[in-house]
Design a protein around this motif. Structure first.
Motif, PDB file in Angstrom:
ATOM      1  N   GLY A  61       0.907  -1.214   0.000  1.00  0.00           N
ATOM      2  CA  GLY A  61      -0.079  -0.066  -0.103  1.00  0.00           C
ATOM      3  C   GLY A  61       0.646   1.072  -0.157  1.00  0.00           C
ATOM      4  O   GLY A  61       2.002   1.205   0.120  1.00  0.00           O
ATOM      5  N   PRO A  62       0.231   2.390   0.010  1.00  0.00           N
ATOM      6  CA  PRO A  62       0.917   3.723  -0.049  1.00  0.00           C
ATOM      7  C   PRO A  62       1.766   3.893   1.249  1.00  0.00           C
ATOM      8  O   PRO A  62       1.503   3.102   2.071  1.00  0.00           O
ATOM      9  N   GLY A  63       2.903   4.628   1.146  1.00  0.00           N
ATOM     10  CA  GLY A  63       3.901   4.875   2.338  1.00  0.00           C
ATOM     11  C   GLY A  63       2.853   5.716   3.436  1.00  0.00           C
ATOM     12  O   GLY A  63       2.103   6.251   3.314  1.00  0.00           O
ATOM     13  N   VAL A  64       3.311   5.245   4.877  1.00  0.00           N
ATOM     14  CA  VAL A  64       2.837   5.785   5.745  1.00  0.00           C
ATOM     15  C   VAL A  64       3.658   6.755   6.649  1.00  0.00           C
ATOM     16  O   VAL A  64       4.742   6.087   6.815  1.00  0.00           O
ATOM     17  N   THR A 175      -6.142   9.991   4.778  1.00  0.00           N
ATOM     18  CA  THR A 175      -4.838  10.191   4.541  1.00  0.00           C
ATOM     19  C   THR A 175      -4.063   9.167   5.740  1.00  0.00           C
ATOM     20  O   THR A 175      -4.526   8.814   6.640  1.00  0.00           O
ATOM     21  N   PRO A 176      -3.385   8.290   4.746  1.00  0.00           N
ATOM     22  CA  PRO A 176      -2.452   7.225   5.349  1.00  0.00           C
ATOM     23  C   PRO A 176      -1.885   7.695   6.793  1.00  0.00           C
ATOM     24  O   PRO A 176      -1.335   8.646   6.932  1.00  0.00           O
ATOM     25  N   ASP A 196      -3.981   2.772   8.451  1.00  0.00           N
ATOM     26  CA  ASP A 196      -4.776   3.163   7.242  1.00  0.00           C
ATOM     27  C   ASP A 196      -3.857   3.451   6.181  1.00  0.00           C
ATOM     28  O   ASP A 196      -3.190   4.455   6.322  1.00  0.00           O
ATOM     29  N   ASP A 197      -3.897   2.583   5.234  1.00  0.00           N
ATOM     30  CA  ASP A 197      -2.844   3.020   4.137  1.00  0.00           C
ATOM     31  C   ASP A 197      -3.414   3.704   2.821  1.00  0.00           C
ATOM     32  O   ASP A 197      -2.950   3.488   1.883  1.00  0.00           O
TER      33      ASP A 197
END
Length: 374
Positions: A61-64, A175-176, A196-197
């Motif tokens: 998933g997207p970066g956190v 927002t991640p 939350d990603d």
């Protein structure tokens, strides 16, 4: 065969691939019929792992970058923000399948739906299947390893139990971020979390079983009802759970008949309970030691796979685990989070959450003429 690997998680499959690349005959067995069932980990990969290992980007998933630390009151969280992507949450079913294909491409045989039933003098028994002979057994069968007991190796004694709910969220609506709640009423000795990603939300709790008087399922549902940062569910809900070893790497990890990797070896950060980075690093050492030992028959090579030596390199985190376990009241948890609001506290928290020292580096142990390299 040369090596039987029990357990087709990330540690077992990664070890099998590395052993097969060394021209050993390798078989992996797992009692699950599908690698998408029985997923127990949240699947959080930290920056150090993302930097050092070739992970399938399309399964991440997207970066956190943001972590919020909440006291039991859930008011005024401590926000820590990194200038780099610190976490990415993986589709672990996809990661396992990717690791399976990589192991098979290297020459390992992966057999699902076969339950390990015991071993003695090279003969390995299965429930409802014919036994096999193996020169060496790798126990990658989880925190409560049956292989460890059969081989006379150390077993995990200090365990958290965790559970989480995973649900998809509408793209672009959040927002991640990584939300962590320190509250001994719902997570005695550990914390509750929401990560939350941007695609999925993982809502979970973990703690010492003795402190979970109402049961983890009840505590999880109670926490999930008003967990911070939780988006409204959209679609089906998946539940996960399982034991997490937090007593540190076990001391006796290997013998002439086999060795342990992953959760079976206690290869989990005692403080953060993160196990994906340690399992990959220890799998590389395990494969090198196993191959070297099988090639030469020299039992001294097994001494390089020494849990005692690894434990000495993160004594501080074992100490902090004991401190964490001692936070038993909401008032103490409120005070602990208050300490993190100052400059020194924020710096210490950032070092734990964003640092590179979550697990000892095993690469120096790989530098030896006795160790077999691919």
């Amino acid at each position: 065969m040369d090596v039987l690997v029990v357990g087709a998680g990330l540690a077992g499959l990664h070890t099998a691939r590395l052993l097969a690349r060394r021209d050993l005959s390798v078989m992996v067995v797992d009692s699950r019929r599908s690698l998408s069932s029985g997923v127990r980990t949240t699947g959080i990969f930290v920056r150090r792992t993302l930097d050092d290992f070739d992970l399938p980007d399309h399964l991440l998933g997207p970066g956190v970058r943001d972590v919020l630390l909440y006291p039991p009151s859930r008011r005024a969280p401590v926000r820590l923000t990194s200038d780099r992507d610190e976490y990415r949450v993986a589709d672990m079913a996809g990661v396992y399948e990717h690791a399976r294909r990589a192991a098979e491409a290297a020459g390992a045989r992966v057999v699902l739906g076969v339950r390990y039933a015991g071993a003695s003098t090279g003969l390995v028994r299965f429930a409802g299947a014919e036994p096999v002979t193996a020169r060496f057994i790798v126990g990658a069968d989880g925190a409560r390893s049956r292989v460890a007991r059969d081989l006379g190796l150390d077993v995990n004694r200090r365990l958290l139990v965790g559970a989480e709910i995973v649900h998809p969220i509408a793209s672009g609506t959040t927002t991640p971020a990584f939300h962590c709640v320190l509250d001994p009423r719902v997570a005695p000795g550990y914390l509750g979390w929401v990560i939350d990603d941007g695609r999925h939300a993982h809502v979970g709790v973990a703690g010492y079983p003795g402190g979970m008087r109402t049961g983890i399922r009840h505590l999880l549902d109670e926490f999930a009802a008003d967990a911070p940062g939780r988006a409204a569910p959209a679609g089906p809900i998946e539940r996960r759970g399982g034991p997490i070893p937090v007593g540190g790497v076990l001391r006796r990890l290997a013998c002439p008949a086999g060795l342990l990797v992953g959760d079976a070896a206690g290869a989990v950060s005692p403080l953060t309970a993160g196990g994906l980075d340690p399992c990959l690093r220890m799998s590389e050492l395990a494969a090198a030691v196993t191959a070297g030992y099988l090639r030469t028959g020299d039992q001294r090579i097994l001494s390089r796979y020494d849990g005692g030596a690894l434990r000495t390199r993160f004594r501080g985190r074992l100490l902090l685990r004991r401190v964490f376990a001692g936070i038993r009241s909401p008032a103490a948890a409120e005070a602990a989070v208050a300490l993190l609001r100052g400059r020194a506290g924020r710096r210490a928290a950032a070092r734990v959450l964003f640092g590179d020292g979550s697990f000892p580096d095993v690469s120096p142990l790989l530098v030896s003429p006795a160790i077999d390299h691919p």
